[in-house]
Write an enzyme that holds these catalytic residues in place. Structure first.
Site, PDB file in Angstrom:
ATOM      1  N   CYS A  50       0.823  -1.209   0.000  1.00 43.58           N
ATOM      2  CA  CYS A  50       0.000   0.000   0.000  1.00 43.58           C
ATOM      3  C   CYS A  50       0.862   1.266   0.000  1.00 43.58           C
ATOM      4  CB  CYS A  50      -0.968  -0.006   1.170  1.00 43.58           C
ATOM      5  SG  CYS A  50      -0.175  -0.296   2.731  1.00 43.58           S
ATOM      6  N   HIS A  95      18.954   0.996  -0.593  1.00 42.45           N
ATOM      7  CA  HIS A  95      17.522   1.265  -0.514  1.00 42.45           C
ATOM      8  C   HIS A  95      16.755   0.005  -0.115  1.00 42.45           C
ATOM      9  CE1 HIS A  95      13.734   3.273  -1.374  1.00 42.45           C
ATOM     10  NE2 HIS A  95      13.358   2.164  -2.022  1.00 42.45           N
ATOM     11  N   SER A 105       9.813   3.088   5.921  1.00 43.47           N
ATOM     12  CA  SER A 105       8.355   2.979   6.100  1.00 43.47           C
ATOM     13  C   SER A 105       7.760   4.263   6.653  1.00 43.47           C
ATOM     14  CB  SER A 105       8.039   1.833   7.056  1.00 43.47           C
ATOM     15  OG  SER A 105       8.491   0.625   6.522  1.00 43.47           O
ATOM     16  N   ALA A 186     -19.458   3.492  22.279  1.00 43.29           N
ATOM     17  CA  ALA A 186     -18.988   2.775  21.088  1.00 43.29           C
ATOM     18  C   ALA A 186     -18.385   3.734  20.069  1.00 43.29           C
ATOM     19  CB  ALA A 186     -20.154   1.986  20.489  1.00 43.29           C
ATOM     20  N   SER A 190     -12.335   3.381  20.365  1.00 40.11           N
ATOM     21  CA  SER A 190     -12.564   2.279  21.304  1.00 40.11           C
ATOM     22  C   SER A 190     -12.867   0.991  20.539  1.00 40.11           C
ATOM     23  CB  SER A 190     -13.697   2.618  22.270  1.00 40.11           C
ATOM     24  OG  SER A 190     -14.881   2.864  21.564  1.00 40.11           O
TER      25      SER A 190
END
Lengths: 340, 261
Positions: A50, A95, A105, A186, A190
């Site tokens: 990604c 690299h 990263s 909620a 959490s």
């Protein structure tokens, strides 16, 4: 033989750019075959995650191979203006080693990338797309990554609020399997923390929210139980971890209330994660024996501390990487006529 | 020869301790192989030294305070090897080696007679009693160390600031369990030791009897409170340290009264 590296990552390309160049598992074989057909290119590995899309190749004609790689990308995406960086041997090797160690990263020292690089190499090897030079390069990259992880503190601690909370739970209870969690409110954070705890083996999750439907929906999605907000304390028996994130304007868990509830809790520790602002839990609760209260500030402070520790370790990591880069380049010079 | 063995054991521990300090200053608290090797080396040399003293005395070498300190250091190291791995508390070694080192240094630096006491007719039950009592004290010493580790970890968690200690110490629940079980182990061994003492029919000085009985009763009450009444782990850890301090302070007096009878 020259090692080439070309690619884009989270530093030089936004996600909408990266996703255009991303190569999925289903396209990997065809892409590797196309790369193998490039004149002067003897081996290739594609690392597509990604945060990066990178090509590592070995070639005796770097310019021709790089041209071929550009043509491949233009044909694939239709994009003529390629935002790719490209390196030749020394910077390419460095690299790759930095990538494998997690130094390149988004979160320094993260370890997921090593698994992704291993997968990428393994896929290329399975498709016969690697040669002696690339095999040696990637094996060395895995060695340096292992050494960096064991000899430095680059992976020390957790770097997000959620992972800090999970790590602290481990420091209190050890094994989390069989533990019971209660979620008050909620909220999104959490929910994330509760999910992380479930993935670490937590047995039961009880969710309580002012809007019961929301509690029921969250409980349903993580395999927990929902209770009405007015009765949360009645379901508190044997709860080991309490996650609070309600929108209440004043503390809903006070010292007096908790001491009363804890009478049946015996000597088991209670870990309270207060993610609410304003806080849901009276800070004086932390003075109760066996109760460990962490609010947003303290969790963020620990996460920051971990990031700082990792940043101070970068220099040591670079020194180790430099040593391995030198070793690899020496090996390359000693084997100028290695099999292709 | 004995002098060299003892000096070797002490140097092993000093080297391990120095290595630990260097690691701690570098932010690493987990014991490395050097720490374990130093403990193993010290234990082997100490075992050999005690064996040689035993050969001269033709019995378990427990007849002077010097002997007692060496034996207690040996028993603490032995229990660490037996218990440390069982509870996967490898870090216990980092905390145990300074205590063993302290006992060895105390034995060597204090003005104590080192000469082995020549053999006389000795009751094996009394020897059994004395040896087991010291092994029990070794278990209490380890319980105290686990208690200390618990208090350090508790403080780290309460401070809410993270840090190397927090990451390197074992989970607090495991430390509480180790603390309780080591107290129980020590109490069982001490009970057997006392039973052996009664069986031998040995004559005991009143002060020595009451001091020993106080130690036994204190740990007994601790176990009872922990099992029946919920005594919090933190209080148990503090009390196990207090009791260990009491043992270390009264041990010379008990030994003096034992040899004076």
């Amino acid at each position: 033989m020259t090692i080439l590296c070309a690619g884009i990552n989270h530093r030089n390309a936004a996600v909408e750019v990266r996703e255009r160049f991303a190569i999925g598992t289903h396209e990997l074989e065809a892409s590797l075959s196309s790369l193998r057909r490039i004149d002067g290119l003897f081996g290739a590995v594609i690392v597509s995650t990604c945060n990066r899309v990178e090509f590592y190749a070995s070639s005796v004609c770097p310019l021709r191979a790089m041209d071929g790689l550009r043509r491949f990308l233009v044909e694939r995406t239709g994009c003529t203006d390629l935002p790719f960086y490209s390196h030749d041997s020394l910077p390419s090797v460095r690299h790759l080693f930095r990538v494998a160690c997690g130094l390149d990263s988004m979160v320094i020292g993260e370890t997921e990338i090593l698994g992704q690089v291993k997968q990428a190499y393994s896929a290329a090897a399975d498709h016969g797309a690697t040669n002696t030079c690339l095999n040696k390069l990637f094996q060395q990259a895995f060695r340096v990554a292992k050494q960096v992880r064991t000899e430095t503190r680059i992976t020390r601690g957790s770097t997000s609020v959620g992972s800090v909370a999970v790590e602290l739970a481990g420091k209190i209870f050890g094994d989390l399997s069989g533990r019971k969690v209660m979620v008050l409110g909620a909220g999104e954070t959490s929910e994330r923390v509760a999910r992380s705890l479930v993935s670490r083996g937590v047995r039961t999750v009880i969710v309580s929210n002012r809007t019961f439907d929301r509690a029921a929906a969250l409980a349903d999605s993580i395999g927990g139980l929902a209770v009405h907000f007015d009765h949360w304390h009645t379901a508190f028996d044997e709860v080991d971890i309490l996650i609070c994130s309600t929108a209440a304007p004043h503390p809903i868990v006070t010292r007096e209330k908790l001491e009363k509830i804890l009478q049946s809790h015996r000597e088991r520790p209670l870990f309270i994660i207060d993610l609410a602002v304003p806080r849901d839990v009276d800070p004086s609760v932390n003075t109760i024996d066996n109760v460990y209260l962490y609010d947003m500030d303290s969790l963020e402070q620990i996460a920051r501390q971990s990031i700082e520790i990792r940043q101070t370790e970068v220099v040591r990591c670079e020194q180790l990487i430099d040593r391995h880069v030198r070793d690899f380049l020496t090996w390359m010079h000693q084997h100028p006529t290695m099999p292709r | 020869m004995e002098f060299y063995l003892l000096t070797g054991a002490t140097l092993c521990l000093i080297a391990g301790f120095a290595h630990t300090l260097v690691r701690v200053s570098a932010g690493k608290i987990q014991p490395g192989r050097v720490n374990l090797a130093s403990m193993v080396g010290a234990f082997a040399l100490l075992s050999l030294d005690l064996w040689m003293r035993g050969q001269v005395q033709r019995s378990c070498p427990l007849y002077s305070l010097f002997d007692v300190l060496l034996f207690m250091a040996w028993a603490t190291a032995l229990l660490y090897f037996l218990v440390g791995s069982a509870y996967r508390l490898s870090l216990l070694g980092t905390f145990t080696s300074p205590l063993v080192l302290f006992l060895l240094l105390l034995a060597q630096l204090a003005p104590l007679s080192r000469d082995p006491i020549p053999a006389t007719a000795r009751d094996p039950w009394i020897e059994f009693h004395a040896a087991l009592s010291l092994i029990a004290y070794g278990a209490f010493a380890l319980a105290g160390i686990a208690g200390l580790m618990f208090l350090v970890q508790d403080r780290q968690l309460k401070k809410r600031k993270g840090g190397s200690l927090l990451y390197n110490l074992p989970p607090i629940t495991e430390l509480a369990i180790a603390n309780t079980r080591l107290i129980l182990l020590g109490l069982i061994i001490l009970t057997v030791a006392f039973a052996a003492g009664f069986l031998s029919g040995m004559q005991v000085n009143t002060l020595k009897f009451w001091t020993s009985a106080t130690i036994w009763a204190a740990y007994g009450i601790l176990v009872l409170l922990r099992q029946i009444h919920p005594l919090a782990p933190r209080k148990t850890a503090i009390l196990s340290l207090v009791a260990l301090g009491f043992i270390l302070v009264t041990l010379p007096a008990i030994q003096h009264l034992s040899t004076a009878k």
